[in-house]
Design a protein around this motif. Structure first.
Motif: not given
Length: 288
Positions: A139-142, A244, A246, A257-258, A261, A265, A288
């Protein structure tokens, strides 16, 4: 009588024709229903091959963690897993409309378990690297973590990675920190011994007892362990790198994955991410 008979014949023929027409209409309706059923079945089959759809149909997402890495993930006094990673996983699960079910393993076993379909995701400080992207997806980094050198309280010999030469350095088995030591630091610094561990507590016990000279980690991870165990250790120098993490998932699952993310968000947008960060680290997340 002739007129009556003729009328009867005409009426009979009309009824027969009407019957044929109705049968034809009925057949078309049946065919349409059959086609619709076939299309619905195909749609269901497509959903069944979609991991996100399977997770949502089951109502559970199976999440892998170390379970020995506070404040990220560990077994709480109430017998349930807790920590930053755990709360992030629960938040994502909530956004997906499912429940997170946790499975604790050694870090080195997590990715193989994910690849073997025993887990749906890993939320356990898995650093995003190009090497790992060859076998899993993220995923995007958390979270972004700064890694520093950790030594014994009275150690004055080690302040930078150049001081590792001839020393014994502890690190988590299978972690990105181990890869960093082997692939980046060893060629630059020269020969030193790398000792690997399956959990952070044991590495710190060895550092505290002088069985290793240093380890590398971030103080977010070490502070609760140090406070609880009274280890006489300290962080020295500037951060040697930043990583990072994820959510790790299997490759070729774009829908999952979508969705993850979007969930992350949404958590940042609605303030729940900030609440989780402050709860476990005592400060607001860096800008960020």
């Amino acid at each position: 009588m002739k007129t009556t008979k003729k009328t009867w014949v005409v009426s009979f023929m009309a009824l027969a024709l009407l019957s044929l027409l109705l049968s034809a209409c009925g057949g078309s309706a049946a065919n349409t229903a059959g086609n619709n059923n076939a299309e619905n079945s195909a749609g269901e089959a497509a959903d069944a091959s979609n991991l996100l759809g399977k997770i949502q149909a089951a109502g559970v997402i199976k999440v892998g963690i170390m379970g020995t890495y506070p404040p990220y993930n560990s077994l709480g006094k109430n017998g349930e897993y807790e920590g930053f990673d755990v709360d992030i996983a629960k938040g994502i699960a909530d956004k997906l409309g499912v429940t997170a079910e946790f499975s604790a393993q050694d870090f080195s076993s997590l990715i193989p378990s994910l690849q073997a379909d025993k887990l749906d995701a890993i939320v356990s400080q898995v650093t995003i690297t190009d090497e790992r992207k060859q076998v899993i997806d993220f995923s995007d980094p958390y979270i972004t973590n700064s890694v520093k050198i950790i030594v014994g309280e009275n150690n004055t010999d080690i302040t930078t990675i150049q001081d590792f030469a001839g020393k014994t350095i502890g690190v988590g088995l299978g972690t990105n920190d181990e890869s960093y030591l082997r692939n980046d630091v060893l060629p630059e610094v020269g020969n030193f011994e790398i000792k690997t561990y399956n959990d952070v507590i044991t590495s710190l016990q060895d550092l505290n007892a002088g069985r290793i000279d240093a380890t590398i980690n971030n103080m977010y991870a070490l502070k609760p362990i140090v406070d609880e165990n009274g280890f006489k250790i300290k962080a020295v120098g500037e951060p040697i790198k930043s990583d990072q993490a994820g959510v790790a998932i299997r490759q070729d699952n774009p829908e999952l994955k979508e969705a993850m993310n979007k969930a992350l968000a949404d958590m940042k947008a609605d303030g729940s991410y900030d609440e989780i960060f402050k709860k476990w680290f005592g400060e607001a997340p860096p800008a960020e």
